[in-house]
Design a protein around this motif. Structure first.
Motif, PDB file in Angstrom:
ATOM      1  N   ALA A 130      25.612  38.760  23.288  1.00  0.00           N
ATOM      2  CA  ALA A 130      24.956  40.474  23.422  1.00  0.00           C
ATOM      3  C   ALA A 130      25.801  40.896  23.701  1.00  0.00           C
ATOM      4  N   GLU A 131      27.200  40.551  25.060  1.00  0.00           N
ATOM      5  CA  GLU A 131      27.677  41.761  24.950  1.00  0.00           C
ATOM      6  C   GLU A 131      28.955  42.208  23.527  1.00  0.00           C
ATOM      7  N   LEU A 132      29.454  40.944  22.694  1.00  0.00           N
ATOM      8  CA  LEU A 132      30.074  41.207  21.775  1.00  0.00           C
ATOM      9  C   LEU A 132      29.873  42.423  20.672  1.00  0.00           C
ATOM     10  N   GLU A 133      28.650  41.891  20.192  1.00  0.00           N
ATOM     11  CA  GLU A 133      28.220  42.222  19.070  1.00  0.00           C
ATOM     12  C   GLU A 133      28.221  44.054  19.071  1.00  0.00           C
ATOM     13  N   ILE A 139      32.095  33.409  18.795  1.00  0.00           N
ATOM     14  CA  ILE A 139      31.497  34.577  18.815  1.00  0.00           C
ATOM     15  C   ILE A 139      31.399  35.479  17.501  1.00  0.00           C
ATOM     16  N   ARG A 140      32.868  35.852  17.950  1.00  0.00           N
ATOM     17  CA  ARG A 140      33.915  36.580  16.865  1.00  0.00           C
ATOM     18  C   ARG A 140      32.971  36.492  15.274  1.00  0.00           C
ATOM     19  N   LYS A 141      34.099  35.404  15.556  1.00  0.00           N
ATOM     20  CA  LYS A 141      34.159  35.056  13.665  1.00  0.00           C
ATOM     21  C   LYS A 141      32.162  34.560  13.246  1.00  0.00           C
ATOM     22  N   SER A 168      30.224  39.776  32.681  1.00  0.00           N
ATOM     23  CA  SER A 168      30.467  40.455  31.620  1.00  0.00           C
ATOM     24  C   SER A 168      31.570  39.327  31.376  1.00  0.00           C
ATOM     25  N   LEU A 169      31.749  38.901  30.503  1.00  0.00           N
ATOM     26  CA  LEU A 169      32.522  37.599  29.371  1.00  0.00           C
ATOM     27  C   LEU A 169      33.729  39.316  29.562  1.00  0.00           C
ATOM     28  N   LEU A 170      33.975  39.964  29.166  1.00  0.00           N
ATOM     29  CA  LEU A 170      34.891  40.409  28.965  1.00  0.00           C
ATOM     30  C   LEU A 170      35.542  41.591  29.928  1.00  0.00           C
ATOM     31  N   GLY A 171      34.710  41.337  31.301  1.00  0.00           N
ATOM     32  CA  GLY A 171      34.914  41.926  32.647  1.00  0.00           C
ATOM     33  C   GLY A 171      36.029  40.705  33.162  1.00  0.00           C
ATOM     34  N   TRP A 172      35.313  39.055  33.051  1.00  0.00           N
ATOM     35  CA  TRP A 172      35.625  38.241  33.536  1.00  0.00           C
ATOM     36  C   TRP A 172      37.394  37.684  32.844  1.00  0.00           C
ATOM     37  N   ILE A 173      37.093  38.471  31.689  1.00  0.00           N
ATOM     38  CA  ILE A 173      38.680  38.202  30.980  1.00  0.00           C
ATOM     39  C   ILE A 173      39.453  39.106  31.248  1.00  0.00           C
ATOM     40  N   ALA A 174      39.043  39.930  31.423  1.00  0.00           N
ATOM     41  CA  ALA A 174      40.170  41.212  31.643  1.00  0.00           C
ATOM     42  C   ALA A 174      40.773  41.555  33.449  1.00  0.00           C
ATOM     43  N   GLN A 175      40.096  40.317  34.100  1.00  0.00           N
ATOM     44  CA  GLN A 175      40.385  40.298  35.374  1.00  0.00           C
ATOM     45  C   GLN A 175      41.457  39.265  35.594  1.00  0.00           C
ATOM     46  N   LEU A 176      41.121  38.373  34.393  1.00  0.00           N
ATOM     47  CA  LEU A 176      41.972  36.816  35.051  1.00  0.00           C
ATOM     48  C   LEU A 176      43.605  36.903  35.242  1.00  0.00           C
ATOM     49  N   ALA A 177      44.295  38.352  34.953  1.00  0.00           N
ATOM     50  CA  ALA A 177      45.098  38.420  35.063  1.00  0.00           C
ATOM     51  C   ALA A 177      45.718  38.674  36.907  1.00  0.00           C
ATOM     52  N   THR A 178      44.592  40.066  36.890  1.00  0.00           N
ATOM     53  CA  THR A 178      44.489  40.376  38.384  1.00  0.00           C
ATOM     54  C   THR A 178      44.544  38.921  39.584  1.00  0.00           C
ATOM     55  N   LEU A 179      43.451  38.053  39.205  1.00  0.00           N
ATOM     56  CA  LEU A 179      43.282  36.815  39.673  1.00  0.00           C
ATOM     57  C   LEU A 179      44.295  35.370  39.824  1.00  0.00           C
TER      58      LEU A 179
END
Length: 283
Positions: free
Chosen positions: A278-281, A237-239, A189-200
């Motif tokens: 696929a995740e962001l849409e 991708i969002r754009k 999960s890209l969003l899951g990975w990004i969300a855990q960067l601060a914890t990392l």
């Protein structure tokens, strides 16, 4: 195997930033071992049984203490195709609680799909050997006056990422939660990975051994490049989604500004962009 001592009792081998082939014996990821007063822990077995055996030989040049644990950081073949080499050593294979399911689902495919690239001779001894000890959250293991913290992460690079922290030297073994030089690959999960960067980044390590990249890297600076890549990929991708660009077109240009910063960009970026779309849409 030319291992490098990066801290007291901590040794690592730097894999080649390349695809797995018969020429490189699948030696593309970083593998490591830690020596305690009583025993040894190995972090990832490499991309072939040949590499796994070479890793065992490298351990034996440093110590005759038993190998107590073989820790698989996740399911990808470059990190665990060497597991079978450790049969007979007494090592307990350790993994994320989702790892057995992932290997059950993909193991046969991995064995078949890598046969062309690696050749039947190199693949002959490779088997999928699942973990016997599962980590569901965080757990400590002791090698004899040397404690390691094992942490199971939520879906990020995969849904079965496991990291290792050596308290004695403050060395952090990230698995593929951290890529340096080699383009990050998305299989969770890209969003899951990004969300855990601060914890990392909040882990109080002095140095890190990433899954791919220099085997002694400053922490948390080691995360900066992949964090930037994720930001660019998500923005592009969002754009594209907002502009109504179809996936087939969006993935050709998303992240393109990052091309000069990474090896294996052509091999993985469009695959990453497809997964991201696929995740962001569905946000």
């Amino acid at each position: 195997m030319p291992v490098k001592q990066i801290a007291e009792g901590v040794f690592a081998f730097a894999g080649t930033p390349a695809m797995m082939t018969d020429q490189n014996d699948g030696e593309i990821c970083n593998v490591s071992f830690i020596i305690g007063d009583e025993a040894v822990a190995v972090i990832d077995s490499g991309g072939s049984v040949i590499e796994g055996k070479a890793l065992i030989a490298a351990i034996r040049t440093q110590t005759d203490r038993p190998i107590r644990y073989l820790i698989n950081t996740h399911m990808h073949p470059d990190h665990l195709f060497g597991n079978a080499a450790f049969e007979g050593t007494g090592a307990i294979i350790v993994g994320h609680h989702n790892l057995p399911r992932a290997l059950e689902s993909r193991g046969s495919y991995y064995l078949q799909s890598y046969r062309d690239a690696m050749g039947s001779a190199l693949m002959a001894d490779i088997r999928i050997v699942p973990p016997a000890k599962l980590i569901t959250d965080e757990e400590e293991v002791d090698l004899g006056n040397r404690k390691l913290s094992l942490k199971a992460w939520k879906p990020a690079h995969t849904d079965n990422d496991l990291s290792v922290f050596d308290h004695q030297t403050k060395t952090f073994f990230t698995g593929d939660l951290c890529f340096i030089g080699h383009l990050p690959t998305m299989d969770g999960s890209l969003l899951g990975w990004i969300a855990q960067l601060a914890t990392l980044s909040g882990i109080k390590a002095e140095v890190a051994v990433p899954g791919h990249g220099p085997v002694s890297s400053p922490w948390p600076q080691a995360l900066e490049a992949e964090s930037r890549y994720f930001d660019v990929l998500v923005r592009d991708i969002r754009k594209a989604i907002a502009d109504g660009v179809p996936m087939s077109d969006a993935v050709k240009s998303a992240g393109e500004s990052e091309r000069p910063n990474w090896k294996l960009f052509d091999e993985y970026n469009q695959r990453n962009a497809t997964a991201a779309f696929a995740e962001l849409e569905w946000e």
